[in-house]
Design a protein around this motif. Structure first.
Motif, PDB file in Angstrom:
ATOM      1  N   LEU A 183      87.909 -15.809 -61.607  1.00 33.44           N
ATOM      2  CA  LEU A 183      88.177 -17.175 -61.165  1.00 33.44           C
ATOM      3  C   LEU A 183      87.511 -17.466 -59.826  1.00 33.44           C
ATOM      4  O   LEU A 183      86.961 -18.545 -59.609  1.00 33.44           O
ATOM      5  CB  LEU A 183      89.688 -17.394 -61.064  1.00 33.44           C
ATOM      6  N   LYS A 184      87.551 -16.494 -58.919  1.00 33.12           N
ATOM      7  CA  LYS A 184      86.912 -16.685 -57.620  1.00 33.12           C
ATOM      8  C   LYS A 184      85.402 -16.698 -57.761  1.00 33.12           C
ATOM      9  O   LYS A 184      84.704 -17.464 -57.083  1.00 33.12           O
ATOM     10  CB  LYS A 184      87.353 -15.580 -56.662  1.00 33.12           C
ATOM     11  N   GLU A 185      84.874 -15.839 -58.629  1.00 33.07           N
ATOM     12  CA  GLU A 185      83.431 -15.799 -58.834  1.00 33.07           C
ATOM     13  C   GLU A 185      82.944 -17.097 -59.468  1.00 33.07           C
ATOM     14  O   GLU A 185      81.841 -17.569 -59.181  1.00 33.07           O
ATOM     15  CB  GLU A 185      83.062 -14.606 -59.716  1.00 33.07           C
ATOM     16  N   MET A 186      83.772 -17.661 -60.352  1.00 41.27           N
ATOM     17  CA  MET A 186      83.390 -18.885 -61.043  1.00 41.27           C
ATOM     18  C   MET A 186      83.118 -20.026 -60.067  1.00 41.27           C
ATOM     19  O   MET A 186      82.208 -20.833 -60.255  1.00 41.27           O
ATOM     20  CB  MET A 186      84.492 -19.275 -62.032  1.00 41.27           C
ATOM     21  N   LYS A 187      83.880 -20.078 -58.983  1.00 43.21           N
ATOM     22  CA  LYS A 187      83.752 -21.173 -58.034  1.00 43.21           C
ATOM     23  C   LYS A 187      82.474 -21.091 -57.204  1.00 43.21           C
ATOM     24  O   LYS A 187      82.097 -22.043 -56.544  1.00 43.21           O
ATOM     25  CB  LYS A 187      84.974 -21.196 -57.114  1.00 43.21           C
TER      26      LYS A 187
END
Length: 255
Positions: A183-187
């Motif tokens: 989720l953090k990488e997606m941003k």
């Protein structure tokens, strides 16, 4: 002699570390319609391992950073999605051809039943249904929980779902730590964010999190989001909602 052995050990360790640390490589390809063989533009490509995205151009051409054994997910409206594992041969040859198959969609009849309005404001305002959403916050947390009108006991349900080991929310967050870290990488990737912002089918969200599309509404209900939000939000809002719920879950789990 002793110093030579130590020096040799350091050299071998450095070489082994360099081999273990794989550097990103770039592959490319052309995406075409399996039936017409014509190029497909605006196809969304996501590296599920690195959570990085790309889009095909007017000629169906794309490039994306990969490592061996990464999985690429190809999707576009009206075509069946496709997952392809990156092989050493692809990395060596650089360019390949990807073929997507059109979906056979049977359109069903849609019946629209409008409200029987009278033209009088005082009467019509009572005929149109209205839904009121509620939002509950927990002390110490910056975000709150949204709940629909059907959830007067939303606050208790939130705590119950978090601390009940048999609950869907606990099982989901407990079994998917690696996927949730994405989720953090997606941003960090604008291509992925723009893709999620334009989609409402939950397919990409399900693929990134490693769950089925049917599980996503259940997860959001356990996080106490309303039916109106679950049904109307785009995929980026859904992903952000799950991410926020996960962060709150971790805080409460530590206490």
């Amino acid at each position: 002699m002793k110093y030579f052995v130590v020096f040799l050990f350091l050299v071998l360790s450095t070489a082994a570390f360099s081999q273990d640390k794989e550097h990103p490589q770039r592959v490319s390809g052309y995406i075409v319609n399996d039936n017409t063989k014509l190029p497909l533009s605006s196809v969304n490509i996501i590296n599920l391992n690195k959570v990085r995205g790309a889009t095909s151009d007017a000629k169906g051409y794309f490039e994306i950073d990969v490592q061996p054994n990464d999985t690429l997910h190809f999707s576009i409206l009206g075509f069946q999605s496709l997952r392809i594992r990156v092989t050493n041969d692809w990395i060596k040859n650089k360019v390949t051809k990807i073929q997507l198959t059109e979906k056979a969609i049977a359109l069903e009849e849609v019946v629209i039943r409008p409200f029987n309005l009278t033209g009088y404001l005082e009467v019509d305002s009572k005929l149109i249904p209205s839904k009121e959403n509620y939002r509950y916050s927990i002390s110490g947390l910056t975000q709150g929980y949204e709940a629909g009108e059907y959830s007067p006991n939303a606050f208790g349900k939130v705590l119950g779902s978090i601390f009940n080991p048999a609950d869907v929310l606990y099982n989901f967050f407990g079994k998917n730590p690696k996927e949730l870290k994405k989720l953090k990488e997606m941003k960090k990737d604008d291509t992925v964010r723009n893709l999620l912002e334009s989609k409402f089918d939950r397919e990409t969200v399900a693929v990134l999190l490693g769950v089925s599309k049917d599980e996503i509404p259940e997860i959001l209900k356990r996080c106490n989001y309303s039916d109106s939000f679950i049904q109307g939000a785009n995929d980026l809002q859904i992903m952000d909602a799950i991410s926020g719920c996960y962060e709150q879950y971790k805080i409460l789990k530590r206490n």
